[in-house]
Motif scaffolding. Structure first.
Motif, PDB file in Angstrom:
ATOM      1  N   SER A   1      29.845 -36.786  -9.442  1.00  0.00           N
ATOM      2  CA  SER A   1      29.948 -38.318 -10.102  1.00  0.00           C
ATOM      3  C   SER A   1      31.120 -38.874  -9.431  1.00  0.00           C
ATOM      4  N   GLY A   2      31.031 -40.416  -9.222  1.00  0.00           N
ATOM      5  CA  GLY A   2      31.695 -41.292  -8.451  1.00  0.00           C
ATOM      6  C   GLY A   2      33.511 -41.046  -8.694  1.00  0.00           C
ATOM      7  N   THR A   3      33.777 -40.982  -9.839  1.00  0.00           N
ATOM      8  CA  THR A   3      35.236 -40.535 -10.205  1.00  0.00           C
ATOM      9  C   THR A   3      35.865 -39.274  -9.488  1.00  0.00           C
ATOM     10  N   VAL A   4      35.173 -38.500  -9.816  1.00  0.00           N
ATOM     11  CA  VAL A   4      35.609 -36.907  -9.451  1.00  0.00           C
ATOM     12  C   VAL A   4      35.474 -36.962  -7.813  1.00  0.00           C
TER      13      VAL A   4
ATOM     14  N   LYS B   1      35.443 -39.414  -5.824  1.00  0.00           N
ATOM     15  CA  LYS B   1      36.944 -40.103  -5.199  1.00  0.00           C
ATOM     16  C   LYS B   1      38.119 -39.398  -5.306  1.00  0.00           C
ATOM     17  N   ALA B   2      38.463 -38.745  -6.319  1.00  0.00           N
ATOM     18  CA  ALA B   2      39.385 -38.016  -6.715  1.00  0.00           C
ATOM     19  C   ALA B   2      39.506 -36.872  -5.555  1.00  0.00           C
TER      20      ALA B   2
ATOM     21  N   SER C   1      40.394 -38.031  -2.124  1.00  0.00           N
ATOM     22  CA  SER C   1      41.704 -38.586  -1.826  1.00  0.00           C
ATOM     23  C   SER C   1      42.761 -37.477  -1.864  1.00  0.00           C
TER      24      SER C   1
END
Length: 71
Positions: A52-55, A57-58, A61
């Motif tokens: 998923s996009g959020t995970v 990106k995390a 990072s």
């Protein structure tokens, strides 16, 4: 009852118990199938969460910070 008779009765009881345990050892085919289906479903959910996009990106990072950390 003599001591020999008691030992024979206990030995017979023990053989029956051991035979029952050996007969029920392990999972049956349906239990393996259900376990495999559950593992596949868990893997699918985990894949969806990790991509998923959020995970994503995390994770990106965290990896970026680790690669650019000063020594």
């Amino acid at each position: 009852m003599t001591r020999v008779n008691v030992r024979k009765r206990l030995a017979g009881w023990w053989r029956v118990r051991v035979a029952r345990v050996r007969r029920d050892a392990g999972m049956s085919t349906t239990e393996y199938a259900m376990g495999t289906i559950a593992a596949a479903a868990f893997a699918a959910v985990l894949y969806k969460v990790l991509t998923s996009g959020t995970v994503a990106k995390a994770l990106e990072s965290v990896i970026g910070k680790a690669l650019h950390a000063p020594f």
